[in-house]
Write a protein that holds these residues in place. Structure first.
Motif, PDB file in Angstrom:
ATOM      1  N   LEU A   1       0.818  -1.212   0.000  1.00  0.00           N
ATOM      2  CA  LEU A   1       0.000   0.000   0.000  1.00  0.00           C
ATOM      3  C   LEU A   1       0.852   1.261   0.000  1.00  0.00           C
ATOM      4  O   LEU A   1       0.352   2.351  -0.267  1.00  0.00           O
ATOM      5  CB  LEU A   1      -0.937  -0.004   1.212  1.00  0.00           C
TER       6      LEU A   1
ATOM      7  N   SER B 180      -1.761   4.058   0.373  1.00  0.00           N
ATOM      8  CA  SER B 180      -3.088   4.097  -0.229  1.00  0.00           C
ATOM      9  C   SER B 180      -4.113   3.402   0.673  1.00  0.00           C
ATOM     10  O   SER B 180      -3.763   2.589   1.530  1.00  0.00           O
ATOM     11  CB  SER B 180      -3.060   3.434  -1.604  1.00  0.00           C
ATOM     12  N   LYS B 181      -5.379   3.726   0.465  1.00  0.00           N
ATOM     13  CA  LYS B 181      -6.480   3.228   1.306  1.00  0.00           C
ATOM     14  C   LYS B 181      -7.184   2.071   0.607  1.00  0.00           C
ATOM     15  O   LYS B 181      -7.732   2.246  -0.491  1.00  0.00           O
ATOM     16  CB  LYS B 181      -7.469   4.372   1.553  1.00  0.00           C
ATOM     17  N   PRO B 182      -7.175   0.858   1.200  1.00  0.00           N
ATOM     18  CA  PRO B 182      -7.860  -0.272   0.568  1.00  0.00           C
ATOM     19  C   PRO B 182      -9.348   0.010   0.377  1.00  0.00           C
ATOM     20  O   PRO B 182     -10.003   0.566   1.261  1.00  0.00           O
ATOM     21  CB  PRO B 182      -7.656  -1.418   1.570  1.00  0.00           C
ATOM     22  N   ILE B 183      -9.883  -0.373  -0.789  1.00  0.00           N
ATOM     23  CA  ILE B 183     -11.313  -0.154  -1.051  1.00  0.00           C
ATOM     24  C   ILE B 183     -11.998  -1.465  -1.447  1.00  0.00           C
ATOM     25  O   ILE B 183     -13.089  -1.458  -2.005  1.00  0.00           O
ATOM     26  CB  ILE B 183     -11.528   0.917  -2.145  1.00  0.00           C
TER      27      ILE B 183
ATOM     28  N   ALA C 245      -6.999   0.113  -4.160  1.00  0.00           N
ATOM     29  CA  ALA C 245      -6.636   1.060  -3.094  1.00  0.00           C
ATOM     30  C   ALA C 245      -6.593   2.455  -3.678  1.00  0.00           C
ATOM     31  O   ALA C 245      -6.074   2.662  -4.774  1.00  0.00           O
ATOM     32  CB  ALA C 245      -5.292   0.683  -2.474  1.00  0.00           C
ATOM     33  N   ASP C 246      -7.144   3.407  -2.921  1.00  0.00           N
ATOM     34  CA  ASP C 246      -7.296   4.772  -3.433  1.00  0.00           C
ATOM     35  C   ASP C 246      -6.477   5.754  -2.600  1.00  0.00           C
ATOM     36  O   ASP C 246      -5.926   5.409  -1.548  1.00  0.00           O
ATOM     37  CB  ASP C 246      -8.775   5.155  -3.422  1.00  0.00           C
TER      38      ASP C 246
ATOM     39  N   TYR D  10      -6.033   8.849  -0.093  1.00  0.00           N
ATOM     40  CA  TYR D  10      -6.764   9.530   0.964  1.00  0.00           C
ATOM     41  C   TYR D  10      -7.015  10.987   0.560  1.00  0.00           C
ATOM     42  O   TYR D  10      -6.159  11.621  -0.064  1.00  0.00           O
ATOM     43  CB  TYR D  10      -5.977   9.506   2.275  1.00  0.00           C
TER      44      TYR D  10
ATOM     45  N   LYS E 181      -3.094   5.863  -6.703  1.00  0.00           N
ATOM     46  CA  LYS E 181      -4.051   4.755  -6.792  1.00  0.00           C
ATOM     47  C   LYS E 181      -3.296   3.460  -7.087  1.00  0.00           C
ATOM     48  O   LYS E 181      -2.262   3.473  -7.756  1.00  0.00           O
ATOM     49  CB  LYS E 181      -5.074   5.026  -7.895  1.00  0.00           C
TER      50      LYS E 181
ATOM     51  N   ILE F 184      -5.936  -8.460   3.840  1.00  0.00           N
ATOM     52  CA  ILE F 184      -5.822  -7.001   3.795  1.00  0.00           C
ATOM     53  C   ILE F 184      -5.309  -6.537   5.157  1.00  0.00           C
ATOM     54  O   ILE F 184      -5.870  -6.908   6.192  1.00  0.00           O
ATOM     55  CB  ILE F 184      -7.181  -6.318   3.520  1.00  0.00           C
TER      56      ILE F 184
ATOM     57  N   ASP G  34      -2.536  -3.176   7.092  1.00  0.00           N
ATOM     58  CA  ASP G  34      -2.029  -1.813   6.909  1.00  0.00           C
ATOM     59  C   ASP G  34      -0.857  -1.739   5.941  1.00  0.00           C
ATOM     60  O   ASP G  34      -0.487  -0.653   5.487  1.00  0.00           O
ATOM     61  CB  ASP G  34      -1.592  -1.228   8.259  1.00  0.00           C
TER      62      ASP G  34
ATOM     63  N   ILE H  57      -2.071  -5.784   0.340  1.00  0.00           N
ATOM     64  CA  ILE H  57      -3.246  -6.565  -0.056  1.00  0.00           C
ATOM     65  C   ILE H  57      -2.730  -7.810  -0.778  1.00  0.00           C
ATOM     66  O   ILE H  57      -1.938  -7.708  -1.715  1.00  0.00           O
ATOM     67  CB  ILE H  57      -4.162  -5.761  -0.986  1.00  0.00           C
TER      68      ILE H  57
END
Length: 437
Positions: A381, A389-392, A406-407, A409, A416, A428, A430, A433
């Motif tokens: 990430l 990045s933020k897992p989605i 992952a997007d 913040y 991305k 998943i 911190d 993924i």
């Protein structure tokens, strides 16, 4: 959709090092777009192979960035020894704004400060960026990814070289998140029972013994060396031992400074003075460590210049860390002016490789296709400058290669991240993924 938005949606970051999000750079207005195809790390030839085999895509990416930034000129930095790559790139260039900038086979010709000066004769201000002198610099693979981004193809693969003590030194694309073990299998395996792995280069890369580490968007490749090789044993030494040896053995000959590429460009980097912080701390560490603040950690001082095989680069790294943790910043007083003997002190790459005892591992690393299926990837990430990045996606979700997983913040610098293979989300956390195909 605008070019920066396309680049952002594709997750393009600098492929040559720090991984700065490219959509941020694309929003700049500059005079010059510089293409970094110098590739000065020994044994790694992935940029050379990319330029030979994908010149149209690279040049298309350059043209898009010229259009986006309003640049009046683009200089394509490439070593004059790489004749086949030059021929392919030259045939692909139709835009009169793009001009080849032929470089000598020296280290570190790929440093962006060096490239900016070679192409434009401009000097980036101390602590500055190429943007400060009207330049935008990207690696050739970044331009390749920009061309794909315009066609809505996200960054899911990385072009890497596997070199050193392997059966088939080669270059190829792999899904991001592929483990080093799989890279070795593609290259036929190591010819050694016990080996060490240099990630993305010997001088500015890192040393690891963990073949389960994975490829990120900035991985240039891996170099396999014997576990008992001089370079491995040297870099394994604890930092306390490096400092103790430096404290007792440094005779202040100043060769480390005299060969420093940044010093020769006019920046006040003086590793020999930084070495004094190891033995003369009573003077005040800040006095000596300030001369490390503009160091680029190229490693030439430690691995080439020092006649006693000491660790000035490592001392500079500590000095920079000291300055940062204490909220200090060195403000250069002397005029920024290129040293008159700069050209005479360039270090030929072959000479550097001989000094590091790696000439026997130099080999052609051609682009290859492979049949091995990569069925598990661990996608980090944090593989770019800025915030992770933020897992989605959810655990157990089925995803297809190219899906956004992952997007960025909101209001944070980031990039991305997309699935590099089709499969199921198995973990998943911190840090990463995990996808199984």
């Amino acid at each position: 959709m605008q070019i920066p938005e396309k680049i952002k949606n594709a997750g393009v970051v600098g492929a040559g090092g720090a991984g700065f999000p490219t959509h941020i750079k694309a929003q700049s207005k500059v005079e010059f777009v510089l293409v970094n195809g110098a590739e000065c790390e020994p044994l790694i030839h992935k940029d050379y192979e990319l330029m030979r085999n994908y010149p149209d895509e690279i040049v298309k990416g350059v043209e898009l960035m010229i259009e986006q930034t309003g640049a009046k000129k683009s200089f394509f930095g490439i070593k004059e020894k790489n004749i086949k790559a030059i021929d392919e790139i030259d045939k692909s260039i139709k835009n009169k704004k793009i001009e080849l900038c032929l470089l000598g086979d020296y280290y570190p010709s790929g440093d962006e400060y060096e490239l900016v000066y070679a192409a434009t004769k401009r000097l980036i201000p101390p602590h500055g960026l190429p943007l400060d002198v009207g330049c935008l610099v990207n690696n050739v693979e970044t331009f390749y990814n920009i061309a794909n981004a315009i066609d809505d193809r996200p960054v899911t693969k990385k072009f890497v070289t596997v070199a050193g003590a392997v059966k088939n030194p080669s270059s190829f694309f792999v899904p991001i998140g592929t483990c080093f073990n799989d890279l070795l299998k593609i290259a036929g395996g190591s010819i050694l029972q016990e080996y060490a792995i240099f990630v993305s280069g010997i001088l500015m890369g890192k040393l690891t013994f963990d073949a389960n580490e994975v490829v990120t968007k900035t991985t240039a490749g891996i170099i396999i060396l014997p576990k008992n090789h001089y370079l491995v044993q040297r870099m394994e030494r604890p930092i306390a031992d490096m400092n103790r040896i430096g404290k007792s053995a440094c005779d202040q000959c100043s060769y480390c400074t005299e060969f420093c590429p940044r010093y020769l460009l006019g920046y006040d980097v003086q590793p020999h003075k930084v070495m004094r912080s190891l033995g003369f701390s009573a003077t005040g560490e800040a006095v000596w460590n300030q001369y490390a603040d503009l160091c680029c950690s190229c490693g030439l001082c430690s691995l080439y210049a020092c006649p006693e095989d000491l660790y000035p680069r490592e001392a500079c790294d500590q000095g920079k860390s000291y300055m940062k943790s204490n909220g200090l910043r060195y403000h250069q007083q002397k005029e920024l002016k290129v040293h008159p003997i700069k050209e005479g002190r360039r270090v030929p790459l072959k000479q550097l490789m001989k000094r590091m005892n790696i000439l026997e591992f130099e080999a052609h690393t051609p682009l290859i296709e492979y049949s091995k299926k990569i069925d598990t990837v661990k996608i980090k990430l944090k593989q770019h400058t800025g915030f992770p990045s933020k897992p989605i996606v959810n655990l157990g979700s089925r995803i297809i290669e190219g899906d956004l997983i992952a997007d960025i913040y909101e209001d944070k610098l980031g990039a991305k991240i997309h699935a590099s293979i089709s499969g199921t989300i198995k973990e998943i956390n911190d840090d990463f993924i995990l996808i199984e195909g």
